[in-house]
Design a protein around this motif. Sequence first.
Motif, PDB file in Angstrom:
ATOM      1  N   ASP A  32      -0.425  14.586 -10.957  1.00 49.65           N
ATOM      2  CA  ASP A  32      -0.098  15.879 -10.338  1.00 49.65           C
ATOM      3  C   ASP A  32       0.736  16.755 -11.278  1.00 49.65           C
ATOM      4  O   ASP A  32       0.628  17.951 -11.297  1.00 49.65           O
ATOM      5  CB  ASP A  32       0.678  15.640  -9.034  1.00 49.65           C
ATOM      6  CG  ASP A  32      -0.180  14.947  -7.986  1.00 49.65           C
ATOM      7  OD1 ASP A  32      -1.411  15.001  -8.121  1.00 49.65           O
ATOM      8  OD2 ASP A  32       0.396  14.352  -7.053  1.00 49.65           O
ATOM      9  N   CYS A  62      -0.286   3.136  -2.433  1.00 46.56           N
ATOM     10  CA  CYS A  62       0.712   4.073  -1.916  1.00 46.56           C
ATOM     11  C   CYS A  62       1.998   3.364  -1.504  1.00 46.56           C
ATOM     12  O   CYS A  62       2.954   4.015  -1.069  1.00 46.56           O
ATOM     13  CB  CYS A  62       0.151   4.861  -0.737  1.00 46.56           C
ATOM     14  SG  CYS A  62      -1.159   6.005  -1.201  1.00 46.56           S
ATOM     15  N   ASP A 100       4.873   6.569 -11.208  1.00 45.77           N
ATOM     16  CA  ASP A 100       3.750   6.570 -10.269  1.00 45.77           C
ATOM     17  C   ASP A 100       2.613   7.371 -10.916  1.00 45.77           C
ATOM     18  O   ASP A 100       2.766   8.562 -11.180  1.00 45.77           O
ATOM     19  CB  ASP A 100       4.170   7.216  -8.945  1.00 45.77           C
ATOM     20  CG  ASP A 100       3.119   7.042  -7.847  1.00 45.77           C
ATOM     21  OD1 ASP A 100       1.911   6.951  -8.179  1.00 45.77           O
ATOM     22  OD2 ASP A 100       3.501   7.012  -6.671  1.00 45.77           O
ATOM     23  N   LYS A 136       0.023   8.512  -9.744  1.00 40.22           N
ATOM     24  CA  LYS A 136      -0.446   9.631  -8.920  1.00 40.22           C
ATOM     25  C   LYS A 136       0.426  10.853  -9.152  1.00 40.22           C
ATOM     26  O   LYS A 136      -0.067  11.968  -9.269  1.00 40.22           O
ATOM     27  CB  LYS A 136      -0.412   9.219  -7.438  1.00 40.22           C
ATOM     28  CG  LYS A 136      -1.335   8.029  -7.118  1.00 40.22           C
ATOM     29  CD  LYS A 136      -1.305   7.659  -5.657  1.00 40.22           C
ATOM     30  CE  LYS A 136       0.019   7.067  -5.233  1.00 40.22           C
ATOM     31  NZ  LYS A 136       0.358   5.813  -5.961  1.00 40.22           N
ATOM     32  N   VAL A 174      -2.939   4.213  -9.071  1.00 39.29           N
ATOM     33  CA  VAL A 174      -3.452   5.236  -8.166  1.00 39.29           C
ATOM     34  C   VAL A 174      -4.021   4.619  -6.897  1.00 39.29           C
ATOM     35  O   VAL A 174      -4.109   5.282  -5.861  1.00 39.29           O
ATOM     36  CB  VAL A 174      -4.530   6.099  -8.866  1.00 39.29           C
ATOM     37  CG1 VAL A 174      -3.927   6.872 -10.016  1.00 39.29           C
ATOM     38  CG2 VAL A 174      -5.700   5.232  -9.349  1.00 39.29           C
TER      39      VAL A 174
END
Length: 294
Positions: free
Chosen positions: A294, A136, A288, A290, A133
Amino acid sequence: MRLGTVRYSNTEMAAVATEGGMVPLAEINRALGTEWPEQLWSLIWTGELEPMNHWYRQQGREQLASLAGQTVVWERVEWCPLFRHPRKIWGIGLNYVDHAGDLAEKAPESEPASFMKPDTTIIGHGQPIQIPVQSCRTTGEAELGLIFGRRCRDVAAEDWRSVLAGFTCVIDMTAEDILRKNPRYLTRAKSFDTFFSFGPMMLTPDEVEDVGSLAVATLHNGEVYAENRPSNMMFPPDELVAFHSRVMTFLPGDVLSTGTPRAVPLAHREVVGCRIAGFPTLENPVIDQKAAID
C-alpha cells in the motif's frame, strides 16, 4: 562458552563472546595457532565444539582476554543467524496452558504436539520478519531453543543435556488465521519465509545451571507480553528430547524449540522479542507485506 555468528570480512563467521565483544574464530585461529572450524554449524557438526569448550574453560577464556585488538566491540557487532541449514527444526505447540487458551484449544496431556519447519524460515537478530499477504493475523512466540550437539536416538530423559550443543533464544512465527481455518494447515502456517529467528547467541550447557527456572518472555515493542518458566511446561525439555528421539535420529545442529508462554499478534513496524534470563535478547522488526504494498 557463549558463541554467536557475526558478519566479519564479508562472511558469516562464528565468534566467541568476551567482556569487550565478539572474537571471530578466524582471529582466534590466527592469533593462537588453533584450527577450529570457523562456522558455528561446522564446529557443532564435526564434534569440535566440545574440545573447544574444554579449551575455553581451561585456558581459552584468559587467552581471549588478550585479543582486544581482534575483538569486534559490542556496538559494531552485526549479528547473523547462528547457522542457516540445520537438518531439522522441531517446534512444540501448546506446551504452556496459557498459549493453548490463545487458540481456544485444549493443551495436550498425554503426548507433546509437534511440527517441523523448513530452514528457509531462518533469520537472525535484527532482521525483519515479513507478515505474508496471505495472513491478516500473524503472531510471534518467544521460546527456549535446544541445539543438538551429536547424533543420538532413544535418549533417556536423564541424559538429555549430554546430547546438546547448547541453548538459545527463538522467535517462532505463526500465520494464526490460516491455522484457525483447519489444524491440518499447521505446517503451512508455520513455514513462511522469515518465520524462525534464533540467536543472537548459543550458550553451552555448562553456562545454564537450572533450565527449569529460566524466565522466558515474549516481548512486544520492548515490553513483556507474557512470561513463564520451563518448569511450568506440560512437557519439559528432558521429556521433549526423550520423546522425539524415539521418533527419529537427531543430528548435530538440529534445533528443537520448546514452546511459548504466549503468542503476541503483530502489526506493521512493531518489534517482537524473546528475552530469557541470562541470554542476550533476540529482537526482530516486523514488516507487513500488505502495508508495504500500500
